[in-house]
Design a protein around this motif. Sequence first.
Motif, PDB file in Angstrom:
ATOM      1  N   HIS A 124       0.813  -1.220   0.000  1.00 13.91           N
ATOM      2  CA  HIS A 124       0.000   0.000   0.000  1.00 13.91           C
ATOM      3  C   HIS A 124       0.845   1.269   0.000  1.00 13.91           C
ATOM      4  N   LEU A 151      -6.433   3.111   0.580  1.00 14.02           N
ATOM      5  CA  LEU A 151      -5.758   2.286   1.580  1.00 14.02           C
ATOM      6  C   LEU A 151      -6.694   1.224   2.149  1.00 14.02           C
ATOM      7  N   TYR A 208      -6.733  -1.493  -0.385  1.00  7.07           N
ATOM      8  CA  TYR A 208      -5.478  -2.259  -0.247  1.00  7.07           C
ATOM      9  C   TYR A 208      -5.569  -3.211   0.945  1.00  7.07           C
ATOM     10  N   SER A 256      -5.127  -6.690  -1.898  1.00  3.88           N
ATOM     11  CA  SER A 256      -4.000  -5.964  -2.480  1.00  3.88           C
ATOM     12  C   SER A 256      -4.096  -5.874  -3.996  1.00  3.88           C
ATOM     13  N   GLY A 267      -6.299  -3.173  -4.711  1.00  6.64           N
ATOM     14  CA  GLY A 267      -5.611  -1.943  -4.352  1.00  6.64           C
ATOM     15  C   GLY A 267      -4.717  -1.453  -5.468  1.00  6.64           C
TER      16      GLY A 267
END
Length: 871
Positions: free
Chosen positions: A53, A95, A98, A102, A105
Amino acid sequence: MNLLLPPSLTDKDRIESRLLTLAAIFLFLFCAALSLSSAVRLQSWAVPYRLGHWAGFAIWLIGFFLLHQQLCKLLPDRDPYILPIVALLSGWGLLTVYRLNSDFGIRQTIWLGLCLLLLWLAIRIPGLLNLLRRYKYLWLLAGLLLTATTLVMGFFRPGGGPQLWLGVEGNYLQPSELLKLLLIIYLAAYFADRMPTRPTLLSLLAPTLILFAIALLILLAQRDLGTAVLFIVIYTAVVYIADGHKRILLFSGIFMLLTSVVGYRLFDVIRLRVDSWINPWLDPSGKSYQIVQSLLAVAAGGVFGRGPGLGNPNVVPVAQSDFIASAIAEEMGMVGIIALLALLALLTYRGLHIALHAPNHYQRYLAGGLTVYLAAQAILIIAGNLRVLPLTGVTLPFISYGGSSLFAAFLAITVLLLISNNTDEEPAVLTNPFPYQFIGAVAALGLLAIALVDGYWGAIQSADLLTRQDNPRRSIADQFTRRGSLLDQNNQALDITIGQSGTFERTYLYPPLSATLGYNDPTYGQAGLEASLDGYLRGDKGYPASTIWWNHLVYGVPPTGLNVRLSLDLELQERADQLMSGHTGALVLLNASTGEILAISSQPNFDPSQLASEWQELVAHPDSPLLNRATQALYHPGTALAPFLLAASLQSGVPALPEQMSVNYEGKNWACPDFPFGDLDWGMVISDGCPGAAVSLASQFSVSQYNNLLSQLGFYRAPQLPLPVAEPDQQQSYTSPSEAVLGASQIRVTPLQMALAAATLSNNGKLVSPQLALSVQIPKQGWVLFPAQQPTNVAISHLADAANMLASSNFPGWESLGTSSTDQGNLTWYLGGTLPNWNGTPLALALVLEENSPYLARSIGEAVLQAAENP
């Protein structure tokens, strides 16, 4: 030094720069918390750290820094609050995405970079607002055609559902997101061209209604019902802003009500969402699973949240999109949700402020419509997450995952920034500011209602929601916090937790005690002592409140669970279970002076570690192995009540022995289960369970006296025990006690109640309360005793004399058999205990077998008592 400060500054530049700096600090700390969350959760530095992130944060920081620099040059008179609000919301959303996934993200980072580039380029296009106005029909028709294309070429990205997306080479677009903006642009331009003439409402709306109806029909055909609702809200708001008459609100309200009723009847998805909204608890693991898990997430967050990366928001389906507000609520708590709502309220206020100060009607309507779009969409989805409104399936602007949504939201912000920069011109004449005030008030009330409901679920209802069996967060938390052990009175482990943080697993060392100890299972919930002592075993009770609060705040989990010492003696328990094995029934052995349960056997039983493979068989088994027969099964006492009848009769004098020890009842000859020999006396015939003797004694009592006797022995009240216990029968009406002894009444008792009653014979007429959990091991304090109730005197004389009359010739104690033959089938009771003058630990035992086996019952009872008398 403020890194966002450009070389030359105006007051607005300084405000924007400082606010962006605050947003950057918040997101930096959020990133750090996410990176450390694995170490915090596992309470170890030797963990894989989250770092991906940080790339998203770097793109965010560079992108908004460059955009801020550009705005300072090209839009010096812009609203200084819009960009910081959008920056904080989009960064927070990035965020959070994320944290949830992920891969998503990374995609959201790419989309954010493209959106920032779009905004950077758009503000450089000369006359962009006039360009949008001039080609309003072209923009709207293009949006309609693009959205209509999904009816033929569209698909549903998760795999099955409304076909809302167009895709090329793995890149996806949801045209309805852009259609919202194009509709607002069209309406603003159209009404601005016609409002000075003050036409009638019908002539004003006719052309717009046609195009609006086309858009609405396309959305209904797509089953994109959330966007359809938003379209109605946007259309109503822009018309109200332009026309100023409240009748449009009335017409739209009636229209929305009618369409809701029709939609409920025609569309399954609407019916499902409305039903789940009205009562999600009817099917919490099925149709209402999403909303129930969303509410559980809010409850888990409480006031301050679990902390970034420390909650379990992924339990909620589609958390990165439709339910991202509940994900924020779980990890940031009520504080986080209120901060989010405050940002949305400020964005709404600034948007309406821009509209009121716009230099012409077109820009005023456009700014007002865009503000309504952002505020309404945010309110609809957050309210759906909290069950304020039915779920709509729209995204949370700037926060939710999705390129189309982010693109549309940034385009709206671009337009608002451009409009806010025209401060050199005087605002257009405003004859009626009330529509803007009304829209602002409605938005404020909506956000306030959401805040209050979030407090209701997150604080008031939190405890009840978190203890629900369908809350998976409890079992997930068990993997990261060692659960306390259950120990016998000699500190021998019965249930323990093995493994390391993140892989903790409950292990049951003595499965035959499963009916009492219970289980703590991620699928089937909790039972037995594992459930009733859960607060201590989990670490939520026993510690100082400050310790529990600190662990929840820092680690997102309670402290290490506390060990609990039980009154059970494992050696006696093993002996009792060995003897009872293969037979259906229950046994309770207790200390007659303290009520401490030394052994409690329920047969058949089950293995808690095999629930996943045996659950269906256990539930369907005719012998109900999941039932704790010692505390929950109700049996007719039959002639097992004879020892107490004997004690009560000794006060006024027992009658002469009956000539017949057997009884003929309802066509059946009911004989002594173990026929006595030699010179008979009352002790012998009662000890051997002769029904004739029990009937003879019972005939000395009236119905009220008989009921009073049972009440004195505790048969009409439930014992206080940290286990599920059967609700006792209330006082019964029957013809005569003598027939009641033989089964004519509906009186039912548990083996535990019989054991407590038996203790009065060994304890000189004192009735004790059962005790199973003795103490809890608290750090720095050692073993702390649980409070115990004092024994009470029973108003029945000669209980000790009756015990001496029932003295056994096989072991130093008293004993008595009893039988019952009712619609439950044949039952055999055995009661026994130590004599009143016994120098050791006073004991009492009750045993029931669901079969006619007096010799087996006596042999089991005597063996267990002898083992307890000679440890």
